[in-house]
Scaffold this active site. Structure first.
Site, PDB file in Angstrom:
ATOM      1  N   CYS A  48      -1.779   0.902   7.337  1.00 27.88           N
ATOM      2  CA  CYS A  48      -3.233   0.657   7.431  1.00 27.88           C
ATOM      3  C   CYS A  48      -3.664  -0.584   6.665  1.00 27.88           C
ATOM      4  O   CYS A  48      -4.088  -1.574   7.257  1.00 27.88           O
ATOM      5  CB  CYS A  48      -4.017   1.869   6.921  1.00 27.88           C
ATOM      6  N   ARG A  49      -3.599  -0.553   5.329  1.00 27.83           N
ATOM      7  CA  ARG A  49      -4.163  -1.631   4.521  1.00 27.83           C
ATOM      8  C   ARG A  49      -3.263  -2.858   4.421  1.00 27.83           C
ATOM      9  O   ARG A  49      -3.693  -3.989   4.681  1.00 27.83           O
ATOM     10  CB  ARG A  49      -4.471  -1.108   3.098  1.00 27.83           C
ATOM     11  N   SER A  50      -2.005  -2.676   3.982  1.00 28.43           N
ATOM     12  CA  SER A  50      -1.191  -3.863   3.681  1.00 28.43           C
ATOM     13  C   SER A  50      -0.826  -4.706   4.907  1.00 28.43           C
ATOM     14  O   SER A  50      -0.695  -5.929   4.762  1.00 28.43           O
ATOM     15  CB  SER A  50       0.055  -3.494   2.862  1.00 28.43           C
TER      16      SER A  50
ATOM     17  N   ASP B 224      -8.089   3.972   0.642  1.00 27.63           N
ATOM     18  CA  ASP B 224      -7.202   4.318   1.752  1.00 27.63           C
ATOM     19  C   ASP B 224      -8.063   4.797   2.926  1.00 27.63           C
ATOM     20  O   ASP B 224      -8.751   5.813   2.807  1.00 27.63           O
ATOM     21  CB  ASP B 224      -6.267   5.429   1.269  1.00 27.63           C
TER      22      ASP B 224
ATOM     23  N   CYS C  67       0.863  -1.188   0.000  1.00 28.22           N
ATOM     24  CA  CYS C  67       0.000   0.000   0.000  1.00 28.22           C
ATOM     25  C   CYS C  67       0.897   1.235   0.000  1.00 28.22           C
ATOM     26  O   CYS C  67       2.052   1.169  -0.440  1.00 28.22           O
ATOM     27  CB  CYS C  67      -1.002  -0.023   1.152  1.00 28.22           C
TER      28      CYS C  67
ATOM     29  N   ASN D  88       2.127   1.431   4.424  1.00 28.97           N
ATOM     30  CA  ASN D  88       2.390   0.149   5.105  1.00 28.97           C
ATOM     31  C   ASN D  88       2.013   0.200   6.590  1.00 28.97           C
ATOM     32  O   ASN D  88       2.630  -0.459   7.434  1.00 28.97           O
ATOM     33  CB  ASN D  88       3.855  -0.288   4.928  1.00 28.97           C
TER      34      ASN D  88
HETATM   35  P1  4NP Z   1      -1.924   2.821   4.025  1.00 31.25           P
HETATM   36  O1  4NP Z   1      -2.571   4.167   4.579  1.00 31.25           O
HETATM   37  O2  4NP Z   1      -1.325   3.159   2.680  1.00 31.25           O
HETATM   38  O3  4NP Z   1      -3.083   1.901   3.919  1.00 31.25           O
HETATM   39  O4  4NP Z   1      -0.886   2.399   5.041  1.00 31.25           O
HETATM   40  C1  4NP Z   1      -1.876   5.370   4.668  1.00 31.25           C
HETATM   41  C2  4NP Z   1      -1.146   5.660   5.791  1.00 31.25           C
HETATM   42  C3  4NP Z   1      -0.492   6.862   5.895  1.00 31.25           C
HETATM   43  C4  4NP Z   1      -0.551   7.766   4.851  1.00 31.25           C
HETATM   44  C5  4NP Z   1      -1.276   7.474   3.725  1.00 31.25           C
HETATM   45  C6  4NP Z   1      -1.937   6.271   3.628  1.00 31.25           C
HETATM   46  N1  4NP Z   1       0.095   9.007   4.951  1.00 31.25           N
HETATM   47  O5  4NP Z   1      -0.033   9.830   4.037  1.00 31.25           O
HETATM   48  O6  4NP Z   1       0.804   9.246   5.934  1.00 31.25           O
END
Ligand code: 4NP
Length: 167
Positions: free
Chosen positions: A18-20, A128, A13, A16
């Site tokens: 939230c989703r992955s 996201d 993602c 790294n």
């Molecule tokens: P992820 O979510 O890609 O599912 O881990 C996010 C976590 C943090 C950010 C963006 C997406 N960020 O911009 O900090």
């Protein structure tokens, strides 16, 4: 006959956190349940959260579904294209960034979307959830669980003869 080598799967993602990490835990569980020997990890295309644990909201939704998230965020590396058979991107932007890093068409072809395996919405993004509320994490879990189950079902398909043909 030699047993097939473990299937190597990397969930990808942006951050790294939230989703992955949730996808990683679900893929590990579902592949094991399907009897597929696998090595599963996760990474992000971005570096903002490197070394940090998963987002507390992801830890919470995973725990409510019986999964522990123990990993620390890391960034996608070009070497991952040699180390993993398939890279499952959470959205089309993650996939595009990974393909740009891949270096060769063969490496780029290892990038798939996680929801290519979602029977309800094949090819959709896993949105996201970072800026949203708790409900977004629950619906994220449901789409990841459906996708991980179908991915594992296909990986375990008896007609598959080679690791690369399983996915
Ligand atoms: P992820 O979510 O890609 O599912 O881990 C996010 C976590 C943090 C950010 C963006 C997406 N960020 O911009 O900090």
């Amino acid at each position: 006959m030699t047993p097939p080598a473990p299937l190597r799967v990397l969930a990808l993602c942006l951050g790294n956190i939230c989703r992955s990490p949730v996808a990683e835990a679900l893929l590990r569980r579902e592949l094991a349940a399907a009897g597929v020997e696998a090595v599963v990890d996760s990474a992000g295309t971005g570096d903002w959260h490197v070394g940090r644990p998963a987002d507390p909201r992801s830890i919470d939704v995973a725990r409510r579904h019986g999964l522990r998230l123990n990993g620390k965020a890391r960034q996608l590396l070009r070497r991952d294209f040699a180390d993993y058979d398939v890279i499952l991107a959470m959205d089309s932007q993650n996939a595009a960034e990974a393909r740009a890093l891949a270096g060769t068409p063969g490496a780029a072809s290892r990038v798939r979307l996680m929801r290519d395996f979602d029977p309800i919405a094949p090819g959709a993004d896993v949105p996201d959830p970072y800026m949203g509320g708790k409900a977004g994490f629950e619906s994220m879990f449901e789409m990841l669980e459906r996708s991980a189950k179908e991915f594992a079902r296909q990986a375990a398909a008896p007609e598959a003869e080679a690791q690369a043909d399983r996915i």
